[in-house]
Scaffold this active site. Structure first.
Site, short mmCIF file in Angstrom:
data_model
loop_
_atom_site.label_atom_id
_atom_site.label_comp_id
_atom_site.label_asym_id
_atom_site.label_seq_id
_atom_site.Cartn_x
_atom_site.Cartn_y
_atom_site.Cartn_z
N ASP A 1 2.28 5.90 -2.83
CA ASP A 1 2.58 7.18 -2.18
C ASP A 1 3.21 8.23 -3.10
O ASP A 1 2.79 9.40 -3.08
CB ASP A 1 3.49 6.97 -0.96
CG ASP A 1 2.82 6.11 0.12
OD1 ASP A 1 1.61 5.82 -0.04
OD2 ASP A 1 3.49 5.74 1.08
N HIS B 1 0.81 -1.21 0.00
CA HIS B 1 0.00 0.00 0.00
C HIS B 1 0.85 1.27 0.00
O HIS B 1 0.33 2.37 0.06
CB HIS B 1 -0.91 -0.03 1.23
CG HIS B 1 -2.03 0.97 1.19
ND1 HIS B 1 -2.38 1.65 0.04
CD2 HIS B 1 -2.86 1.42 2.14
CE1 HIS B 1 -3.38 2.46 0.31
NE2 HIS B 1 -3.69 2.35 1.59
N CYS B 2 2.19 1.13 -0.09
CA CYS B 2 3.02 2.33 0.05
C CYS B 2 3.77 2.69 -1.21
O CYS B 2 3.46 3.69 -1.87
CB CYS B 2 4.00 2.13 1.20
SG CYS B 2 3.18 2.02 2.80
N ILE B 3 4.78 1.89 -1.57
CA ILE B 3 5.71 2.30 -2.63
C ILE B 3 5.01 2.50 -3.99
O ILE B 3 5.30 3.49 -4.67
CB ILE B 3 6.89 1.31 -2.75
CG1 ILE B 3 7.51 1.03 -1.37
CG2 ILE B 3 7.96 1.83 -3.71
CD1 ILE B 3 7.97 2.24 -0.61
#
Ligand SMILES: NC(=O)c1ccc[n+]([C@@H]2O[C@H](COP(=O)([O-])OP(=O)(O)OC[C@H]3O[C@@H](n4cnc5c(N)ncnc54)[C@H](O)[C@@H]3O)[C@@H](O)[C@H]2O)c1
Length: 443
Positions: A290, A285-287
């Site tokens: 974001d 859910h990040c790299i």
């Protein structure tokens, strides 16, 4: 005495305008959103002695947590067990009206992107609107979801002002991104420093006080925007470096140099180098998400961010590159892709979690099926997968019996067992580090 101390009878504030005396609160902190990040956070607060209101809008998620079925590392599993045995000071709820019972509210809902890589702010907007509507004098609001610069101002600070609150006196507004690495037992949440910014110096102070309940170190920055941008830098840095590591892997492949040996050798330099490893793509859910919050904002401002844009384009293209490599390996062995039996080992986006979000494996499998391969997978952490195309697959119970032409090693959990590999299949090592597999080829 802190306004966040639930035992406080009154609060001392600076003259000239005295704040209203805050009511007593039943809970020290409410966590809004009990996902991969919010649940461990709620447990960390509880383990530190705080009384926690744990809120999620998904009744399914609440049931999973109550049934002890959430994907957690062992230490958090034990914490959950302990917390559920003390419903008086760890309350699971779906009732947003209960938010008024908490001295501090920590928002930890998803901030994904859509298929066009545009931020989907709907969950965060909804959560913030709920928190603002429920706000009471004396409360602290802390956003922890990764988001664009200015978001805490837009979704919390300004709406609270419009409700008539004086920020930094009646209510406190802060941003402190979560830095948890789900599934990583090497960095307990307590040992990772937290960065906090506030709408006013008093907000910042109250935010730091809240985080100090469990975090060993709190780094204070001068504004909400600085704190928001810090998280975007951290994950953009990671994305750009992964894109570079992938490119170096391709370069090393072309020049017949072993890339992991190069990275390990470079890592002996004690300054100015940090190891990043290549792979079949990035997930979670990040790299993959974001940096798009930053790019989206910059596009509207006509600010160039060529390096980040290129890195994210390369990252998005990586799964197709994997498919091309598999086709190439099959071709070199005199086999076509049509009807080829491909087995993918590990489909979660990283080892030792059940998280399939944005996992490159899902896209790789869909592309391979599109070009006519017969594809199966094995993963002890993910018994069933749904692909974007609508196709579904179950993890094979006996992967050896599938007799694959080619095996793609995508993710290796610590408990993954490859004893069934019989040496007949071609093996493409997407991890670059499966040195125990004889005859493997790299991506
Ligand atoms: N997953 C990670 O590795 C990681 C690490 C650091 C930071 N983050 C950030 O943390 C945030 C949360 O990520 P996550 O992985 O925990 O997400 P998640 O999808 O695992 O969990 C989010 C939870 O929020 C709930 N939710 C959604 N809308 C809600 C609402 N309006 N009110 C209450 N609950 C609501 C959902 O039901 C879900 O249970 C994101 O901004 C993410 O970028 C994630």
């Amino acid at each position: 005495m802190s306004t966040l101390d639930v035992r406080a009878e009154a609060v001392t504030v600076s003259p000239p305008s005295p704040a209203p005396v805050p009511p007593r609160f039943d809970f020290d902190v409410a966590i809004v959103g009990l996902g991969y990040v919010g649940l461990p956070t709620a447990l960390a607060y509880h383990a530190s002695g705080s009384r926690v209101l744990a809120l999620d809008v998904s009744s399914r998620r609440l049931r999973t947590i109550a049934a002890r079925g959430a994907d957690l590392i062992d230490s958090d599993r034990q914490r959950l067990d302990a917390a559920l045995r003390r419903p008086g000071d760890f309350r699971l709820t779906g009732d947003v009206t209960e938010l008024s019972r908490a001295a501090a509210i920590v928002v930890c809902v998803p901030t994904p992107v859509d298929h066009q890589q545009v931020p989907d702010l709907a969950p965060l907007r909804a959560a913030c609107a709920t928190v603002v509507a429920a706000a009471r004098p004396g409360q602290l609001v802390m956003l922890t979801s990764t988001t664009y610069v200015g978001c805490t101002h837009d979704l919390v600070e300004q709406p609270l002002r419009e409700r008539g609150f004086e920020i930094g006196r009646d209510v406190f507004v802060t941003f402190s991104a979560e830095r948890i690495d789900p599934g990583n037992v090497g960095f307990a949440q307590e040992v990772v420093p937290r960065v906090v910014g506030g709408a006013t110096p008093r907000c910042e102070e109250e935010g730091a006080r809240l985080l100090s309940r469990y975090a060993a170190r709190v780094h204070r920055v001068s504004s909400l925007a600085t704190a928001e941008m810090t998280k975007l830098l951290e994950n953009t840095f990671r994305a750009v470096n992964i894109a570079l590591a992938n490119e170096f892997a391709d370069i090393c492949g072309a020049l017949d140099v072993p890339v992991t040996e190069v990275i390990e050798a470079a890592s002996t330099k004690p300054y100015g180098f940090m190891a990043f490893y290549p792979g079949p793509g990035v997930g979670g859910h990040c790299i993959p998400c974001d940096p798009h919050y930053l790019l989206w904002q910059l596009k509207a401002l006509h600010v160039d961010a060529g390096v980040i844009t290129e890195a994210m384009t390369r990252i998005a293209a990586r799964p197709r590159r994997v498919v091309e490599r598999i086709r190439d390996v099959l071709g070199r062995a005199g086999k076509g892709t049509l009807g080829a039996r491909v087995l993918v080992v590990g489909v979660t986006y990283k080892p030792d979690v059940a998280d399939l979000r944005e996992s490159p494996a899902l896209e790789i499998i869909d592309h391979l099926l599109d070009v006519g391969a017969e594809v199966q997978y094995v993963d002890t952490h993910a018994p069933h997968i749904h692909l974007d195309s609508g196709r579904e697959r179950d993890s094979l119970a006996d992967p050896g019996a599938f007799h694959p032409d080619v095996v793609l090693v995508h993710t290796r959990h610590h408990d993954s067992d490859l004893a069934w590999l019989d040496g007949d299949a071609l093996v493409v090592d997407g991890t670059y580090r499966s040195t125990d597999i004889a005859g493997r080829v790299l991506l």
